[in-house]
Design a protein around this motif. Structure first.
Motif, PDB file in Angstrom:
ATOM      1  N   PRO A   3       0.610  -1.516   0.237  1.00  0.00           N
ATOM      2  CA  PRO A   3       0.040  -0.101   0.366  1.00  0.00           C
ATOM      3  C   PRO A   3       0.699   1.111   0.134  1.00  0.00           C
ATOM      4  O   PRO A   3       1.784   1.159   0.020  1.00  0.00           O
ATOM      5  N   LYS A   4       0.325   2.322  -0.389  1.00  0.00           N
ATOM      6  CA  LYS A   4       0.863   3.873  -0.863  1.00  0.00           C
ATOM      7  C   LYS A   4       1.042   3.806   0.915  1.00  0.00           C
ATOM      8  O   LYS A   4      -0.255   4.277   1.744  1.00  0.00           O
ATOM      9  N   ALA A   5       2.469   4.575   1.015  1.00  0.00           N
ATOM     10  CA  ALA A   5       2.439   5.363   2.297  1.00  0.00           C
ATOM     11  C   ALA A   5       1.631   6.925   1.939  1.00  0.00           C
ATOM     12  O   ALA A   5       0.703   7.221   2.831  1.00  0.00           O
ATOM     13  N   LYS A   6       1.623   7.458   0.738  1.00  0.00           N
ATOM     14  CA  LYS A   6       0.915   8.762   0.698  1.00  0.00           C
ATOM     15  C   LYS A   6       0.109   8.498  -0.588  1.00  0.00           C
ATOM     16  O   LYS A   6       0.123   8.139  -1.108  1.00  0.00           O
ATOM     17  N   ILE A  14       5.620   9.660  -2.790  1.00  0.00           N
ATOM     18  CA  ILE A  14       6.282  10.894  -3.050  1.00  0.00           C
ATOM     19  C   ILE A  14       6.533  11.522  -4.120  1.00  0.00           C
ATOM     20  O   ILE A  14       6.961  10.739  -4.433  1.00  0.00           O
ATOM     21  N   GLU A  15       6.600  13.167  -4.222  1.00  0.00           N
ATOM     22  CA  GLU A  15       7.075  13.877  -5.063  1.00  0.00           C
ATOM     23  C   GLU A  15       8.784  14.100  -5.029  1.00  0.00           C
ATOM     24  O   GLU A  15       9.163  15.080  -4.757  1.00  0.00           O
ATOM     25  N   ALA A  16       9.217  12.808  -5.170  1.00  0.00           N
ATOM     26  CA  ALA A  16      10.574  13.201  -4.669  1.00  0.00           C
ATOM     27  C   ALA A  16      11.425  13.321  -6.093  1.00  0.00           C
ATOM     28  O   ALA A  16      10.686  12.508  -6.741  1.00  0.00           O
ATOM     29  N   ASP A  17      12.429  14.024  -5.880  1.00  0.00           N
ATOM     30  CA  ASP A  17      13.006  13.373  -7.382  1.00  0.00           C
ATOM     31  C   ASP A  17      15.075  13.601  -6.727  1.00  0.00           C
ATOM     32  O   ASP A  17      15.681  13.737  -6.096  1.00  0.00           O
ATOM     33  N   GLY A  18      15.852  13.418  -7.541  1.00  0.00           N
ATOM     34  CA  GLY A  18      17.307  13.702  -7.957  1.00  0.00           C
ATOM     35  C   GLY A  18      17.411  14.956  -7.725  1.00  0.00           C
ATOM     36  O   GLY A  18      16.682  15.526  -8.345  1.00  0.00           O
ATOM     37  N   ILE A  19      19.060  15.193  -8.059  1.00  0.00           N
ATOM     38  CA  ILE A  19      19.227  16.674  -8.558  1.00  0.00           C
ATOM     39  C   ILE A  19      20.261  16.715  -9.786  1.00  0.00           C
ATOM     40  O   ILE A  19      19.990  17.721 -10.338  1.00  0.00           O
ATOM     41  N   TYR A  20      21.337  15.033  -9.593  1.00  0.00           N
ATOM     42  CA  TYR A  20      22.281  15.298 -10.430  1.00  0.00           C
ATOM     43  C   TYR A  20      21.788  14.889 -12.012  1.00  0.00           C
ATOM     44  O   TYR A  20      21.547  15.340 -12.932  1.00  0.00           O
ATOM     45  N   ASN A  21      20.985  14.019 -11.824  1.00  0.00           N
ATOM     46  CA  ASN A  21      20.822  12.625 -12.741  1.00  0.00           C
ATOM     47  C   ASN A  21      19.392  12.062 -13.264  1.00  0.00           C
ATOM     48  O   ASN A  21      20.010  11.031 -12.502  1.00  0.00           O
ATOM     49  N   ARG A  22      18.745  12.936 -13.379  1.00  0.00           N
ATOM     50  CA  ARG A  22      17.106  12.015 -13.759  1.00  0.00           C
ATOM     51  C   ARG A  22      16.792  11.542 -14.803  1.00  0.00           C
ATOM     52  O   ARG A  22      15.588  12.073 -15.104  1.00  0.00           O
ATOM     53  N   GLY A  23      17.380  11.114 -15.918  1.00  0.00           N
ATOM     54  CA  GLY A  23      17.332  11.322 -17.559  1.00  0.00           C
ATOM     55  C   GLY A  23      17.655  13.225 -17.872  1.00  0.00           C
ATOM     56  O   GLY A  23      18.580  12.958 -18.787  1.00  0.00           O
ATOM     57  N   VAL A  24      16.655  14.069 -17.007  1.00  0.00           N
ATOM     58  CA  VAL A  24      16.540  15.525 -17.813  1.00  0.00           C
ATOM     59  C   VAL A  24      17.647  15.767 -17.545  1.00  0.00           C
ATOM     60  O   VAL A  24      17.909  16.267 -16.080  1.00  0.00           O
ATOM     61  N   PRO A  25      18.916  16.466 -18.054  1.00  0.00           N
ATOM     62  CA  PRO A  25      19.636  17.685 -17.048  1.00  0.00           C
ATOM     63  C   PRO A  25      19.342  18.561 -16.795  1.00  0.00           C
ATOM     64  O   PRO A  25      18.735  19.285 -17.819  1.00  0.00           O
ATOM     65  N   ASP A  26      19.650  18.815 -15.492  1.00  0.00           N
ATOM     66  CA  ASP A  26      19.317  19.519 -14.703  1.00  0.00           C
ATOM     67  C   ASP A  26      20.586  20.914 -14.956  1.00  0.00           C
ATOM     68  O   ASP A  26      21.078  21.434 -14.380  1.00  0.00           O
ATOM     69  N   TRP A  27      19.035  21.954 -15.199  1.00  0.00           N
ATOM     70  CA  TRP A  27      19.650  23.597 -15.469  1.00  0.00           C
ATOM     71  C   TRP A  27      20.862  23.872 -14.204  1.00  0.00           C
ATOM     72  O   TRP A  27      20.804  25.434 -14.261  1.00  0.00           O
ATOM     73  N   HIS A  28      20.378  22.794 -13.481  1.00  0.00           N
ATOM     74  CA  HIS A  28      20.478  24.024 -11.841  1.00  0.00           C
ATOM     75  C   HIS A  28      22.201  23.761 -11.085  1.00  0.00           C
ATOM     76  O   HIS A  28      23.363  23.769 -10.365  1.00  0.00           O
ATOM     77  N   VAL A  29      23.008  22.326 -12.592  1.00  0.00           N
ATOM     78  CA  VAL A  29      23.375  21.874 -11.972  1.00  0.00           C
ATOM     79  C   VAL A  29      25.103  21.838 -13.109  1.00  0.00           C
ATOM     80  O   VAL A  29      24.778  22.148 -13.602  1.00  0.00           O
ATOM     81  N   GLN A  49       2.707  11.314   6.337  1.00  0.00           N
ATOM     82  CA  GLN A  49       2.428  10.115   4.930  1.00  0.00           C
ATOM     83  C   GLN A  49       3.901  10.466   4.178  1.00  0.00           C
ATOM     84  O   GLN A  49       4.431   9.198   4.496  1.00  0.00           O
ATOM     85  N   ILE A  50       4.053  11.836   4.204  1.00  0.00           N
ATOM     86  CA  ILE A  50       5.745  12.226   3.558  1.00  0.00           C
ATOM     87  C   ILE A  50       6.563  11.142   4.340  1.00  0.00           C
ATOM     88  O   ILE A  50       7.193  10.171   4.062  1.00  0.00           O
ATOM     89  N   ALA A  51       6.583  10.919   5.741  1.00  0.00           N
ATOM     90  CA  ALA A  51       7.562  11.002   6.416  1.00  0.00           C
ATOM     91  C   ALA A  51       7.492   9.027   6.324  1.00  0.00           C
ATOM     92  O   ALA A  51       8.734   8.576   6.824  1.00  0.00           O
ATOM     93  N   GLU A  52       6.468   8.921   6.649  1.00  0.00           N
ATOM     94  CA  GLU A  52       6.382   7.458   6.638  1.00  0.00           C
ATOM     95  C   GLU A  52       6.796   6.810   5.485  1.00  0.00           C
ATOM     96  O   GLU A  52       7.216   5.706   5.388  1.00  0.00           O
ATOM     97  N   GLY A  53       6.738   7.375   4.882  1.00  0.00           N
ATOM     98  CA  GLY A  53       7.124   7.031   3.123  1.00  0.00           C
ATOM     99  C   GLY A  53       8.474   7.046   3.261  1.00  0.00           C
ATOM    100  O   GLY A  53       8.984   5.632   2.799  1.00  0.00           O
ATOM    101  N   ILE A  54       9.326   8.251   3.567  1.00  0.00           N
ATOM    102  CA  ILE A  54      10.725   7.775   3.924  1.00  0.00           C
ATOM    103  C   ILE A  54      11.254   6.526   4.512  1.00  0.00           C
ATOM    104  O   ILE A  54      11.919   6.244   4.549  1.00  0.00           O
ATOM    105  N   ARG A  55      10.819   6.489   5.743  1.00  0.00           N
ATOM    106  CA  ARG A  55      10.585   5.521   6.682  1.00  0.00           C
ATOM    107  C   ARG A  55      10.843   4.204   6.203  1.00  0.00           C
ATOM    108  O   ARG A  55      11.507   3.320   6.571  1.00  0.00           O
ATOM    109  N   LYS A  56       9.692   3.774   5.359  1.00  0.00           N
ATOM    110  CA  LYS A  56       9.100   2.985   4.481  1.00  0.00           C
ATOM    111  C   LYS A  56      10.401   2.039   4.116  1.00  0.00           C
ATOM    112  O   LYS A  56      11.395   0.953   3.591  1.00  0.00           O
TER     113      LYS A  56
END
Ligand SMILES: Cc1ncc(COP(=O)(O)O)c(C=O)c1O
Length: 428
Positions: free
Chosen positions: A14-17, A338-353, A415-422
Motif C-alpha cells: 500500500p502507498k504511504a501517501k 511522494i514527489e521526490a526527485d534526485g538533483i544530479y541526473n534523472r534523465g533530463v539534465p538539470d540546469w541548476h548543475v 505520510q511523507i515521513a512514513e514513506g521515507i521511513r518505509k
C-alpha cells in the motif's frame, strides 16, 4: 513499525501517501482576492505605467519597493522584471567591468551565470559544501587578482554562510551580489538575506516563494549603487527625479536597458509580498514536522543547515551514502506517492548543475567577438572542464530532494515521513 519488502509500494504494497499531491508554487497557489483587488485598482484607474497615467494614482511598484526595503531593513529596493535582470543590474551597479571575474557556485540556476556573462564578466565556478551553498574554502582558492565580486546563492532557500563570505569579501576587497532568487524572506543569524551584500537580488517568478509570474527586486544600502541600478534598469534613468539635472555622483548616468516592472506586475507582487510571512511560517512548520519524524533514520544524512531559523524551508534534502542506491530509493518514494526527485541526473539534465551547463563549457555566445569569452581582456581564455567540481557532483549525485509546499497538511507531512521511513528501512 517494522516493514518487510512486500510492504513497499514499488513491490505492490500500500502507498504511504494517499493524499493529493500539491505542486510547488508556494505563492502562486495562494493567489486570491487580495491580488484581484490590487490588480483591479490598476485596471480601473488605467494606471499601467509607473510614472504616469490618466489619473493620479500612487504607484503599486513604488509601494512594493517601499514595503520591501522596510522588511529587509535596507535603504533602497528597486523593482525590476526578473531576478536575472536584478543580477545583471546589480553587477553593473557595483562596478563589475568586462574581463573581471565573479565567483559563482556550481549549484545554482544557470541564470546566475548568464547574468555574469551579460555583464561581460568571467564566471569562475566554486564548489558547494554540504549545505549546497557556496563553499567559502573554495572561494578562497578561486580568488585571483582579477576577481571583482562574489555571488553567493541561497540555494533551495538555504542561507549561504554569509558571515564567512562577507569576511572573505572584506579581506580581498571584493563586492558581494547575493542571489536570493529562491530565498525570499530567509535570514542568516537574524539578518535578512539580500541585505548582507552590496546588492541583493530576489525573484518573483512563478516557481518562487512569492510570485507575480515574472519579476525581481534589487536591494542595497548604497546610494551610488542604487542610483547606478536605477540608471541601468531604466535606459539611463529617463524617469529619475530631474532627468536633465547633471549627475550627483561621477559614474552615475550611463546607457542602460529597460528592465522596469509594470504596475500590473507590481500589483500582484504587492499582494503576494503581504503573504510572505504566512507562507514561510507554514513551510517551516511542515519541514520541521517531516524532519523530526525521520531524524532517527540510519543511512540518511540531512543537508547541512547553515541557519535553521533563517532557512526558508522550501525543500527537504538528504544524502544517501551510496550513489548507486539513489535511483532505486527515489523510485520507491515515487511509488509511495511522494514527489521526490534526485538533483544530479534523472534523465533530463538539470540546469541548476554546473556539470550540465554545456553553454558555459562551450562558451556559446551570440556573437563571435566580445567579452567575456572572445576579447583580449580575458586572455588567457577561461576554460570550463565539466568535471571540475567533483565535490558538488558527489553531493548532488547522492541527494534526494522533496519540495515542501506551504499548503501541506499535517496528514500530508506524516505520510511523507512514513514513506521515507518505509523506503529507508528496506533499501538502506
Ligand atoms: C538561483 C536563481 N538565480 C536566478 C534565477 C533567475 O530568476 P528569474 O527567473 O526571476 O530571472 C533563478 C530562477 O529560477 C534562480 O533559481
Amino acid at each position: 513499525m517494522r516493514y518487510s519488502k512486500s510492504d513497499l509500494a514499488i513491490n505492490g504494497g500500500p502507498k504511504a501517501k494517499t493524499t493529493k499531491n500539491i505542486p510547488m508554487y508556494p505563492g502562486g497557489l495562494e493567489i486570491g482576492e487580495e491580488e484581484k483587488k490590487e490588480v483591479m485598482e490598476v485596471l480601473e484607474s488605467k494606471y499601467l505605467f509607473r510614472y504616469y497615467g490618466p489619473a493620479e494614482m500612487p504607484s503599486k511598484v513604488k509601494k512594493l519597493e517601499e514595503e520591501y526595503a522596510e522588511y529587509l531593513q535596507v535603504k533602497h529596493a528597486l523593482a525590476v522584471n526578473s531576478c536575472t535582470s536584478a543580477l545583471i543590474t546589480g553587477l553593473i551597479a557595483v562596478g563589475v567591468e568586462p574581463g573581471d571575474e565573479v565567483i559563482v557556485p556550481a549549484y545554482t540556476f544557470f541564470a546566475s551565470i548568464a547574468a555574469v556573462v551579460a555583464a561581460k564578466a568571467v564566471p569562475v565556478i566554486a564548489e558547494v559544501d554540504k549545505s549546497l551553498t557556496i563553499d567559502p574554502d573554495d572561494i578562497e582558492r578561486k580568488i585571483t587578482d582579477r576577481t571583482k565580486a562574489l555571488m553567493p546563492v541561497h540555494m533551495r532557500g538555504m542561507p549561504a554562510k554569509m558571515d564567512r563570505i562577507m569576511g572573505i569579501a572584506g579581506r580581498h576587497n571584493l563586492k558581494v551580489v547575493e542571489d536570493a532568487a529562491q530565498a525570499n524572506g530567509g535570514s542568516f543569524k537574524g539578518k535578512k538575506l539580500g541585505s548582507f551584500g552590496d546588492i541583493g537580488a530576489f525573484s518573483l517568478q512563478y516557481h518562487k516563494i512569492i510570485t507575480s509570474g515574472e519579476g525581481g527586486i534589487i536591494a542595497t544600502n548604497n546610494d551610488l549603487y542604487y542610483t547606478r541600478a536605477q540608471a541601468y534598469h531604466d535606459v539611463a534613468a529617463c524617469w529619475r527625479k530631474d532627468r536633465f539635472a547633471p549627475p550627483e555622483y561621477p559614474g552615475e548616468i550611463f546607457f542602460g536597458v529597460n528592465f522596469r516592472m509594470s504596475e500590473l506586475t507590481g500589483a500582484v507582487a504587492l499582494a503576494q509580498f503581504r503573504k510572505l510571512e504566512s507562507i514561510l511560517k507554514r513551510m517551516r512548520e511542515n519541514k520541521r514536522r517531516i524532519k523530526d519524524a525521520v531524524s532517527d533514520i540510519k543511512g540518511i544524512e540531512f543537508r547541512e543547515t547553515n541557519d535553521a531559523e533563517g532557512d526558508t524551508a522550501v525543500a527537504l534534502i538528504f544524502y544517501l551514502p551510496e550513489l548507486n542506491t539513489v535511483e532505486t530509493f527515489i523510485n520507491a518514494l515515487i511509488a509511495e506517492g511522494i514527489e521526490a526527485d534526485g538533483i544530479y541526473n534523472r534523465g533530463v539534465p538539470d540546469w541548476h548543475v554546473y556539470h550540465h551547463w554545456v553553454i558555459l563549457h562551450n562558451k556559446m555566445m551570440p556573437a563571435k567577438k566580445g567579452c567575456p569569452f572572445n576579447c583580449p581582456l580575458t586572455e588567457p581564455r577561461p576554460e570550463y572542464d565539466p568535471n571540475a567540481c567533483p565535490a558538488t557532483k558527489d553531493l548532488l549525485g547522492r541527494s534526494v530532494h522533496i519540495d515542501i509546499p506551504p499548503q501541506l497538511t499535517p496528514e500530508d507531512c506524516d505520510q511523507i515521513a512514513e514513506g521515507i521511513r518505509k523506503a529507508a528501512s528496506i533499501l538502506l
